[in-house]
Each structure stands twice: as C-alpha cells, then as structure tokens.
Design a protein around this motif. Structure first.
Motif, mmCIF file in Angstrom:
data_model
loop_
_atom_site.group_PDB
_atom_site.id
_atom_site.type_symbol
_atom_site.label_atom_id
_atom_site.label_comp_id
_atom_site.label_asym_id
_atom_site.label_seq_id
_atom_site.Cartn_x
_atom_site.Cartn_y
_atom_site.Cartn_z
ATOM 1 N N ILE A 145 0.876 -1.179 0.000
ATOM 2 C CA ILE A 145 0.000 0.000 0.000
ATOM 3 C C ILE A 145 0.910 1.225 0.000
ATOM 4 C CG2 ILE A 145 -1.827 1.232 1.236
ATOM 5 C CD1 ILE A 145 -2.676 -1.427 2.477
ATOM 6 N N THR A 146 0.690 2.138 -0.950
ATOM 7 C CA THR A 146 1.644 3.237 -1.153
ATOM 8 C C THR A 146 0.966 4.608 -1.052
ATOM 9 O OG1 THR A 146 1.332 2.913 -3.535
ATOM 10 C CG2 THR A 146 3.285 1.913 -2.547
ATOM 11 N N GLN A 154 7.593 5.287 -5.004
ATOM 12 C CA GLN A 154 7.133 4.521 -3.835
ATOM 13 C C GLN A 154 6.697 3.127 -4.261
ATOM 14 O OE1 GLN A 154 7.565 5.324 -0.902
ATOM 15 N NE2 GLN A 154 7.548 7.545 -0.722
ATOM 16 N N PRO A 173 -2.202 1.339 -4.886
ATOM 17 C CA PRO A 173 -1.584 2.660 -4.839
ATOM 18 C C PRO A 173 -2.543 3.684 -4.232
ATOM 19 C CG PRO A 173 -2.381 2.198 -7.047
ATOM 20 C CD PRO A 173 -2.675 0.974 -6.225
ATOM 21 N N GLU A 175 -5.177 6.430 -4.010
ATOM 22 C CA GLU A 175 -6.270 6.757 -4.931
ATOM 23 C C GLU A 175 -6.098 8.148 -5.534
ATOM 24 O OE1 GLU A 175 -6.363 6.030 -1.794
ATOM 25 O OE2 GLU A 175 -7.680 7.321 -0.628
ATOM 26 N N GLY A 226 1.052 7.541 6.231
ATOM 27 C CA GLY A 226 1.002 8.284 7.488
ATOM 28 C C GLY A 226 0.952 7.371 8.715
ATOM 29 N N TYR A 232 -3.092 1.693 12.347
ATOM 30 C CA TYR A 232 -4.335 0.938 12.109
ATOM 31 C C TYR A 232 -3.990 -0.427 11.487
ATOM 32 C CZ TYR A 232 -8.729 -0.518 10.050
ATOM 33 O OH TYR A 232 -9.831 -1.253 9.701
ATOM 34 N N LEU A 246 6.603 5.146 7.893
ATOM 35 C CA LEU A 246 5.566 6.134 8.226
ATOM 36 C C LEU A 246 6.116 7.562 8.157
ATOM 37 C CD1 LEU A 246 3.959 4.027 11.083
ATOM 38 C CD2 LEU A 246 3.575 3.912 8.617
ATOM 39 N N GLY A 248 7.512 11.485 8.974
ATOM 40 C CA GLY A 248 8.760 11.992 9.535
ATOM 41 C C GLY A 248 8.598 13.438 9.963
ATOM 42 N N CYS A 279 8.722 12.204 2.982
ATOM 43 C CA CYS A 279 8.764 11.797 4.390
ATOM 44 C C CYS A 279 10.009 12.365 5.035
ATOM 45 C CB CYS A 279 8.723 10.283 4.496
ATOM 46 S SG CYS A 279 9.934 9.463 3.474
ATOM 47 N N GLU A 373 3.754 16.426 11.979
ATOM 48 C CA GLU A 373 4.356 16.481 10.644
ATOM 49 C C GLU A 373 3.576 17.465 9.771
ATOM 50 O OE1 GLU A 373 3.706 13.035 8.056
ATOM 51 O OE2 GLU A 373 5.727 13.280 7.269
ATOM 52 N N LEU A 401 12.716 9.617 11.831
ATOM 53 C CA LEU A 401 13.054 9.108 10.507
ATOM 54 C C LEU A 401 14.501 9.450 10.135
ATOM 55 C CD1 LEU A 401 11.963 7.523 8.157
ATOM 56 C CD2 LEU A 401 11.012 9.607 7.198
HETATM 57 P P1 NAD Z 1 -1.879 8.081 3.887
HETATM 58 O O1 NAD Z 1 -1.463 7.381 5.129
HETATM 59 O O2 NAD Z 1 -3.043 9.004 3.938
HETATM 60 O O3 NAD Z 1 -2.245 7.003 2.740
HETATM 61 C C1 NAD Z 1 -1.326 6.009 2.359
HETATM 62 C C2 NAD Z 1 -2.053 4.851 1.710
HETATM 63 O O4 NAD Z 1 -2.899 4.215 2.675
HETATM 64 C C3 NAD Z 1 -2.953 5.228 0.543
HETATM 65 O O5 NAD Z 1 -2.785 4.280 -0.486
HETATM 66 C C4 NAD Z 1 -4.351 5.110 1.145
HETATM 67 O O6 NAD Z 1 -5.343 4.809 0.203
HETATM 68 C C5 NAD Z 1 -4.173 3.940 2.078
HETATM 69 N N1 NAD Z 1 -5.195 3.806 3.138
HETATM 70 C C6 NAD Z 1 -6.134 4.704 3.521
HETATM 71 N N2 NAD Z 1 -6.882 4.193 4.531
HETATM 72 C C7 NAD Z 1 -6.392 2.953 4.781
HETATM 73 C C8 NAD Z 1 -6.720 1.942 5.726
HETATM 74 N N3 NAD Z 1 -7.681 2.092 6.619
HETATM 75 N N4 NAD Z 1 -6.003 0.798 5.707
HETATM 76 C C9 NAD Z 1 -5.013 0.626 4.838
HETATM 77 N N5 NAD Z 1 -4.635 1.564 3.921
HETATM 78 C C10 NAD Z 1 -5.322 2.708 3.896
HETATM 79 O O7 NAD Z 1 -0.565 8.809 3.376
HETATM 80 P P2 NAD Z 1 -0.420 9.852 2.197
HETATM 81 O O8 NAD Z 1 -1.132 11.103 2.594
HETATM 82 O O9 NAD Z 1 -0.718 9.210 0.889
HETATM 83 O O10 NAD Z 1 1.171 10.074 2.250
HETATM 84 C C11 NAD Z 1 1.780 10.971 3.106
HETATM 85 C C12 NAD Z 1 2.358 10.281 4.334
HETATM 86 O O11 NAD Z 1 3.240 9.237 3.963
HETATM 87 C C13 NAD Z 1 3.213 11.237 5.155
HETATM 88 O O12 NAD Z 1 2.941 11.033 6.516
HETATM 89 C C14 NAD Z 1 4.626 10.810 4.829
HETATM 90 O O13 NAD Z 1 5.592 11.163 5.793
HETATM 91 C C15 NAD Z 1 4.470 9.348 4.680
HETATM 92 N N6 NAD Z 1 5.592 8.785 3.924
HETATM 93 C C16 NAD Z 1 6.503 7.983 4.566
HETATM 94 C C17 NAD Z 1 7.609 7.488 3.871
HETATM 95 C C18 NAD Z 1 8.652 6.621 4.530
HETATM 96 O O14 NAD Z 1 9.381 5.940 3.817
HETATM 97 N N7 NAD Z 1 8.773 6.602 5.847
HETATM 98 C C19 NAD Z 1 7.750 7.801 2.527
HETATM 99 C C20 NAD Z 1 6.803 8.609 1.913
HETATM 100 C C21 NAD Z 1 5.715 9.078 2.615
#
Ligand code: NAD
Length: 472
Positions: A145-146, A154, A173, A175, A226, A232, A246, A248, A279, A373, A401
């Motif tokens: 899940i990205t 990613q 990926p 949405e 996130g 979750y 997650l 950073g 991140c 963040e 991070l």
């Molecule tokens: P997000 O957590 O909102 O969503 C990430 C993914 O989770 C999406 O594909 C989304 O559809 C899915 N999702 C939504 N609800 C879900 C559920 N209940 N169960 C499972 N999956 C679900 O993150 P975002 O807004 O797309 O990305 C930004 C975040 O990602 C920031 O906090 C950033 O720091 C983090 N990030 C971390 C890294 C790392 O390597 N540590 C890299 C890039 C981004």
C-alpha cells in the motif's frame, strides 16, 4: 486496474469509480474503478495459485529491460506523474531517474547470492558438518500500500524487491495518484514479468483496506504512508509480517561553525523539493543562535528565489501540493503559529492547491507546525543555544526518521550520530539523501525499524532457510 495483467473495470459508473484530478488545472484526468471485495479476493487467489519460477538471470533481465523502458520514456512518464500529483516537471523527471535506479539496483542484487556458510567444528563438541543458508520467497502473497508523494518511486520500492525474490504482490496505490502505478505495472508486463506476479487494485480504502490486510493469502503487508493508517494496519494485521514506513519530522541542525551558504541551500532544497512532500523533507530548521540571524537572511533570500507555479512549466522549481485541502491545512497551521508568536518572513500565500514556500522564524518546539508532521513547503526555524538543547529538541517529537547536521566539528558529528533518535544522520546533506540501494527507514512513530532500500526489502520479503550437510 490490473488483475494478473488483465485490464479490469474500464467501464464503471461514476458511482463505482474514482476521479483523479490535476491539482493545478483541477481538470479530471481520468477515472479508476472502485474494486469490489470479490475482485480483491480474486487478485489474491490468482496470485496465490501462481509461484514464479524465474531464474536469477530472467528476473534481472525483466528489471533491466523495465529500467531501459523507463529511461527511454522518461518525458512521458514525468508528464503523467506531474499531471496527477501536481509535482513540477523537474521533480517528476528526477523521480523517473530514481525509479530507473531502483530497477537497476534490483537487477544487480538478483545476481548476488547472499547465502552464508558456517563451519560446525568451532567448539570442543563441534562436528564435521557445515550449515548453509538460502532465501526463499514467502509462501503467501505480499500486500503493498503506497502514498501519493512519489507516485511511481514509492511503488517501485515495493514491486522491484518482490520481483527480485520471485514473490507475488497485490498493490494498492494511493487513490490520488493511481495512474503512475498502473503505468509502472504495464511497463513491467511489457518487460516480460509474468502477469500473475503483480496485480494493481484501485479503490476506496474504506471498502477494501481490511481485505487487503487480512485476506488469508496475505503473508506480509508493506505500507508507506502516514502514522495513523500505519498503526491501524498494525492493529489489524495480526500474525503477519509488516514493514511500516511512516511519517517523519526531520530536522536540519545548523551549528555555529557551519558554512551558512551551504547550510541554507540544503535547508531550502530539503524543504521545498517535491513540494515539501517527502517523508524526509526538512520539516524543522534548528539553528544555533550565534548564527541564526545570518542563516535566516540567506534562507529567506533563497526561498524568494524558489520559482513556483504551473507544474507543467519546465522552468519552475515547484508545482502544487497534492490538493487544495492540503494547502489550506498548511495555511491554517502557519496562521496558528503566527497567532502564538512565530514571525512569518515570507510565503503563506495560497491559490487553490498552489501554496508558496513559507519561512517562519522564532518557532517554539511546542507549536503544532513542528510538533506534528507538516507535509508541505514550510520552513519553521527554531533557535537553540547548545548541542544538548539541539539534541533535546530534535528528539522531542514522536517521529524518528532522518536528520541533517551542518558542522565540520568531529566532536559534534560523533555526538549527533550517537544521540539522535533517528534512522539516518546525513552530515552536510539533506535528510532525504540516500541511494535507492542503501538501508532506509525510521524508528519511533516513523517505523518499526525494518528498513527499506532494495537490499533490505529483499531480506524482509524472504524466508531464510538453513540446511546442514556432513562435511569431511
Ligand atoms: P496516507 O497514510 O493518507 O495514505 C497512504 C495509503 O494508505 C494510501 O494508499 C491510502 O489509500 C491507504 N489507506 C487509507 N486508509 C487505509 C486503511 N484504513 N487501511 C489501509 N490503507 C489505507 O498517506 P499519504 O497522505 O498518501 O502520504 C503521506 C504520508 O506518507 C506522510 O505522513 C509521509 O511522511 C508518509 N511517507 C513515509 C515514507 C517513509 O518511507 N517513511 C515515505 C513517503 C511518505
């Protein structure tokens, strides 16, 4: 979407599909289907019924061919990344280079066998035997899940190690940016990947996320996103392996001996590249008070020179953030900090999803703009008076991070490397500096300590088996 390479759901009603917007023009650039639970289950069942048997040579060939395609079509790929994410063309082109690196590193790693050999006559009760190790793909399917912030890279960091280890993956990926992921899968199928090895499911997480985590065929969930959703997933996954990358809250720490021209350049690049949506973006600038005024002056000048606007304009250094809601959120966080006493020096202007690079001085570590963040192009500056204070502020959030340290003093450098509670310390580089190959990942709320990067992901996507033989 793609189930084992098959195009699925092209003709869904508006109700059963998701519109993808260009964040700058606000035009709909396409729609993807909302997968049903039956379709998600079909993707897992098809993946589980198939076990890739590609030789190391064949896996490397698929990955190298895909790398060549990405390089050849980089302009078109960058335009797609930019259109669905609002990242400027410069950032999107840079991302295509990173994707190609992931593929090439994956191909190179496949050619290595990291098996170990242990002689058994090491102790008085030893025997004439040897113990060997070998890695095997997981017995079940990997769920990936990205997030939205690097729409293709990613995805590459999940899919490439899966191919390198002969695993099967079902990818969901973000949405907000699904088309880059679908294009990446199509490139891999074109490069010769057996289609059963990879499915791309699109849809509404409220409908399908639990199935993606708990389907009986799932052995491992690899998630980047996130903290809230990561935790979750951890609560749902039960007896399954998890790799959680997650959020950073990375600092750049500028000591009193730092080269301020270099430090301010790293600070603004780390803060604004990829629209501040990394991140490992610089999310806090911690500056020694002896040099703070001079540093701030340079950060402000370089921020004013950071060209932002239409993502499609190749001369821009920054496009939009992911959507208007995100831009409004940064605006409100900055307004709140100003109301609490921070000084706004430049920026905080918003038009739709376009949010200008923003510098805030005299920020206090307790203000939400730095305590949580802030995933956008905001540069909050915090002043400190000693290395102890810098370390305490840096370690004072829930995240862990990466980090950047600007100094030439070896005593400072060794102290920071040992004392910062983070996954990486980059001296005189941005926190986000890495190779796609090197171990990468955080601790505390930023992750459970399992690393990504092609080499580490290959380890977490495999089971190590030992076997022992008599050895005369
Ligand atoms: P997000 O957590 O909102 O969503 C990430 C993914 O989770 C999406 O594909 C989304 O559809 C899915 N999702 C939504 N609800 C879900 C559920 N209940 N169960 C499972 N999956 C679900 O993150 P975002 O807004 O797309 O990305 C930004 C975040 O990602 C920031 O906090 C950033 O720091 C983090 N990030 C971390 C890294 C790392 O390597 N540590 C890299 C890039 C981004």
């Amino acid at each position: 979407m793609r189930i084992a390479g098959r195009v699925v759901g092209q003709d869904r009603s508006e109700d059963r599909s998701i519109a993808v917007y260009n964040p700058f023009t606000e035009a709909v650039i396409g729609r993807v289907p909302k997968a049903t639970l039956e379709e998600v289950r079909e993707a897992f069942a098809t993946a589980h019924a198939y076990q890739p048997q590609l030789s190391r040579y064949e896996r490397a060939a698929v990955l190298n061919k895909a790398a060549a395609i990405v390089t050849q079509r980089r302009e078109a790929i960058a335009q797609l990344i930019s259109a669905e994410s609002g990242l400027c063309i410069k950032d999107a082109l840079y991302e295509t280079g990173r994707v190609s690196d992931v593929l090439v590193f994956g191909a190179n790693e496949v050619l290595k066998d990291d098996g170990q050999v242990f002689s058994c006559d090491l102790t008085p009760h030893g025997k004439k035997r040897k113990v060997f190790t070998q890695r095997a793909p997981l017995l079940g399917v990997i769920t990936a899940i990205t997030p939205f912030n690097h729409p293709m890279n990613q995805v590459a960091h999940k899919v490439v190690p899966s191919i390198a280890t002969n695993n099967r993956m079902v990818l969901k990926p973000s949405e907000k940016v699904p088309f880059s992921a679908i294009l990446f899968a199509d490139i891999l199928y074109e490069a010769g990947l057996p289609p059963e090895a990879l499915s791309v499911i699109t849809g509404d997480p409220r409908e399908i996320a639990d199935e993606l985590i708990t389907n009986p065929h799932v052995d491992l969930v690899t998630f980047t996103g996130g903290v809230a959703i990561g935790k979750y997933i951890a609560s749902k996954a039960g007896y399954r392996r998890m790799v959680l990358e997650l959020g950073g809250n990375d600092p750049i720490i500028v000591m009193e001996d730092a080269d301020l021209d270099e430090a301010s350049t790293l600070a603004v690049q780390g803060s604004y590249k990829n629209s501040g949506q990394r991140c490992t973006a610089v999310k806090r600038m911690l500056v020694h008070s002896a040099v703070a005024d001079a540093f701030v002056e340079q950060v402000v000048a370089k921020t004013r020179a950071w060209k932002f606007g239409n993502p499609a304009d190749a001369s821009n250094d920054m496009g939009t953030v992911i959507d208007e809601a995100a831009a409004r959120f940064f605006e409100s966080r900055v307004n709140e900090a100003v109301a609490q006493g921070a000084h706004l020096l430049v920026g905080n202007a918003r038009q739709g999803a376009l949010y200008s690079p923003t510098v805030l001085d005299h920020v206090h570590p307790d203000m939400l703009v730095v305590k949580e963040e802030t995933f956008g192009p905001v540069s909050p500056i915090i002043r400190f008076n000693s290395i102890d204070e810098a370390i305490a502020i840096s370690n004072g959030t829930a995240y862990g991070l990466s980090s950047s340290v600007c100094t030439n003093r070896m005593d400072y450098i060794t102290r920071f490397v040992n004392a910062l509670h983070v996954g990486s310390v980059n001296v005189r580089e941005v926190p986000g500096y890495r190779l796609e190959l090197t171990p990468f990942g955080g601790i505390k709320d930023s992750g459970l300590g399992y690393k990504e990067g092609v080499q580490e992901a290959i380890k977490s996507f495999t089971n190590v088996k030992t076997f022992s033989l008599p050895w005369q």
